[in-house]
Scaffold this active site. Structure first.
Site, PDB file in Angstrom:
ATOM      1  N   LEU A  39      -8.886  48.126  37.368  1.00  0.00           N
ATOM      2  CA  LEU A  39      -9.497  49.392  36.982  1.00  0.00           C
ATOM      3  C   LEU A  39      -9.416  49.601  35.470  1.00  0.00           C
ATOM      4  CD1 LEU A  39     -10.811  51.634  38.711  1.00  0.00           C
ATOM      5  CD2 LEU A  39      -8.674  52.920  38.526  1.00  0.00           C
ATOM      6  N   SER A  40      -8.598  48.820  34.811  1.00  0.00           N
ATOM      7  CA  SER A  40      -8.380  48.940  33.368  1.00  0.00           C
ATOM      8  C   SER A  40      -9.210  47.913  32.607  1.00  0.00           C
ATOM      9  CB  SER A  40      -6.892  48.721  33.059  1.00  0.00           C
ATOM     10  OG  SER A  40      -6.689  48.425  31.693  1.00  0.00           O
TER      11      SER A  40
END
Length: 226
Positions: free
Chosen positions: A15-16
């Protein structure tokens, strides 16, 4: 016989986007620098909760800067990052729990596939604006990475198992113990000491700690370094 490799642990969440940048650089340098790169799937939501941190995009000016920053960094690092159209839904509503549990299952039972499957999940969410919270999307990423469909399905069925859930929790707690307040976090174990570095913009410092040469985010091919 050459010197023994130093160990680098990379704690990351797909997600990063900054984790993706750090991931690609370390994958490129792991043989250049003679390091043992250990990939650690981690849940960024757990890191944020434990540290009291907030996603940077919740502050409008940071969100505006982040869009420009990632566009420039993607070009510089040669990583095809594109912002999802519905960014807040992707980050705040859907999250990455299922994806990171799936990667944890891969890590436990088929670690040789972890790099490729992780990359394909990043490609889905941060390059092609595709979902990573749905089971079929996770399976598609695994199969695109070269994993047989039957094996991917087996790993998917294990994401709710206590073993996988506990492993992801333990890895996230380990990152917190190192001092993580976001991701990516690289922990370099050198000469009996551990050095925690946050973000994808500390690679020159990492090279210094390792006593190695930094040659930019895309090191030249071995023949070009001779």
């Amino acid at each position: 016989m050459g010197p023994l490799p130093r160990t680098l642990e990379l704690f990351y969440d797909v997600l990063s986007p900054y984790s993706w940048l750090g991931f690609e650089v370390l994958c490129r340098y792991q043989h250049v620098w003679n390091v043992d790169l250990q990939l650690r799937p981690t849940l960024i939501a757990g890191i944020m909760k434990d540290s009291g941190n907030k996603p940077p995009a919740l502050l409008p000016r940071k969100a505006q800067y982040m869009t420009q920053d990632l566009r420039s960094l993607g070009q510089h690092f040669q990583v095809p990052i594109q912002f999802p159209k519905d960014f807040f839904s992707v980050i705040l509503e859907k999250g990455s729990l299922s994806a990171m549990r799936f990667l944890t299952a891969v890590h436990l039972e088929c670690p040789e596939m972890l790099e490729k499957v992780s990359r394909e999940l990043w490609m889905r969410v941060w390059s092609r604006d595709e979902d990573i919270s749905e089971s079929q999307s996770i399976l598609a990423a695994a199969e695109k990475a070269g994993m047989p469909a039957e094996q991917a399905q087996r790993f998917l069925e294990k994401i709710s198992s206590p073993k996988v859930k506990n492993q992801l929790k333990e890895t996230t707690e380990t990152a917190c113990k190192y001092g993580a307040f976001g991701l990516p976090v690289t922990v370099a174990h050198v000469d009996g000491q551990s050095h925690m570095l946050f973000g994808s913009d500390r690679m020159e410092l990492l090279a210094h700690l390792l006593g190695e040469k930094w040659m930019g985010p895309v090191p030249p091919a071995p023949s070009a370094r001779l």
